[in-house]
Design a protein around this motif. Structure first.
Motif, PDB file in Angstrom:
ATOM      1  N   THR A 156      18.705  67.436  48.124  1.00 30.01           N
ATOM      2  CA  THR A 156      18.417  66.085  47.644  1.00 30.01           C
ATOM      3  C   THR A 156      17.056  65.572  48.099  1.00 30.01           C
ATOM      4  N   ASP A 157      16.151  66.473  48.486  1.00 32.62           N
ATOM      5  CA  ASP A 157      14.816  66.054  48.891  1.00 32.62           C
ATOM      6  C   ASP A 157      13.832  66.291  47.736  1.00 32.62           C
ATOM      7  N   ASN A 158      12.634  65.712  47.866  1.00 34.40           N
ATOM      8  CA  ASN A 158      11.576  65.961  46.895  1.00 34.40           C
ATOM      9  C   ASN A 158      11.083  67.390  47.076  1.00 34.40           C
ATOM     10  N   SER A 192       6.199  64.402  49.922  1.00 32.06           N
ATOM     11  CA  SER A 192       5.987  63.137  49.214  1.00 32.06           C
ATOM     12  C   SER A 192       4.974  63.365  48.086  1.00 32.06           C
ATOM     13  N   PRO A 193       4.965  62.492  47.085  1.00 31.94           N
ATOM     14  CA  PRO A 193       3.962  62.622  46.016  1.00 31.94           C
ATOM     15  C   PRO A 193       2.530  62.574  46.548  1.00 31.94           C
ATOM     16  N   GLU A 194       2.287  61.768  47.555  1.00 34.01           N
ATOM     17  CA  GLU A 194       0.947  61.679  48.134  1.00 34.01           C
ATOM     18  C   GLU A 194       0.547  62.997  48.806  1.00 34.01           C
ATOM     19  N   GLU A 195       1.481  63.597  49.555  1.00 26.31           N
ATOM     20  CA  GLU A 195       1.195  64.888  50.203  1.00 26.31           C
ATOM     21  C   GLU A 195       0.975  65.974  49.157  1.00 26.31           C
ATOM     22  N   LEU A 196       1.761  65.943  48.095  1.00 27.60           N
ATOM     23  CA  LEU A 196       1.613  66.939  47.031  1.00 27.60           C
ATOM     24  C   LEU A 196       0.256  66.810  46.355  1.00 27.60           C
ATOM     25  N   SER A 208       8.150  69.905  39.447  1.00 29.98           N
ATOM     26  CA  SER A 208       8.609  69.067  40.555  1.00 29.98           C
ATOM     27  C   SER A 208       9.981  68.490  40.268  1.00 29.98           C
ATOM     28  N   ALA A 209      10.658  68.133  41.337  1.00 25.08           N
ATOM     29  CA  ALA A 209      11.973  67.499  41.254  1.00 25.08           C
ATOM     30  C   ALA A 209      11.977  66.311  42.200  1.00 25.08           C
ATOM     31  N   PRO A 210      11.329  65.205  41.785  1.00 25.81           N
ATOM     32  CA  PRO A 210      11.308  64.037  42.663  1.00 25.81           C
ATOM     33  C   PRO A 210      12.676  63.364  42.710  1.00 25.81           C
ATOM     34  N   LEU A 211      13.033  62.926  43.872  1.00 27.56           N
ATOM     35  CA  LEU A 211      14.314  62.249  44.067  1.00 27.56           C
ATOM     36  C   LEU A 211      14.182  60.800  43.632  1.00 27.56           C
ATOM     37  N   MET A 212      15.161  60.325  42.860  1.00 24.42           N
ATOM     38  CA  MET A 212      15.152  58.943  42.387  1.00 24.42           C
ATOM     39  C   MET A 212      16.490  58.300  42.710  1.00 24.42           C
TER      40      MET A 212
END
Length: 96
Positions: free
Chosen positions: A27-29, A53-57, A71-75
């Motif tokens: 369940t993580d990004n 995180s999106p910023e780190e990516l 990507s699979a960002p968690l929402m």
């Protein structure tokens, strides 16, 4: 014109990794960065990230080299206590 033009093949190992990534239970990004190996004319895995995180990516992506990103960002979900993941595929090409 019944024949298809194939520009690049996808590395079979990458295909398997993408299949597992699609059905992952975490369940993580997460993200997978792919690139085109010009010599082999093949899309290959460059790097895989968990809990990013999106910023780190964004900082991990090269500025001037084309890359593909899965990507699979968690929402958060509308249901209380529920979370979901939105799978996306993005082509990142430097503008000319």
């Amino acid at each position: 014109m019944s024949d298809s033009l194939v520009v690049c093949e996808v590395d079979p190992e990458l295909t398997e990794k993408l299949r597992k990534f699609r059905f992952r239970k975490e369940t993580d990004n997460a993200a997978i960065i792919m690139k085109v190996d010009k010599d082999r004319q093949m899309v290959v895995l460059e790097e895989e990230f968990q809990n990013i995180s999106p910023e780190e990516l964004k900082m991990e992506l090269p500025e001037r080299q084309p890359r593909c990103l899965k990507s699979a960002p968690l929402m958060t979900s509308p249901r209380p206590g529920s979370k979901k993941s939105c799978l996306s595929f993005v082509d990142l090409w430097a503008g000319a």
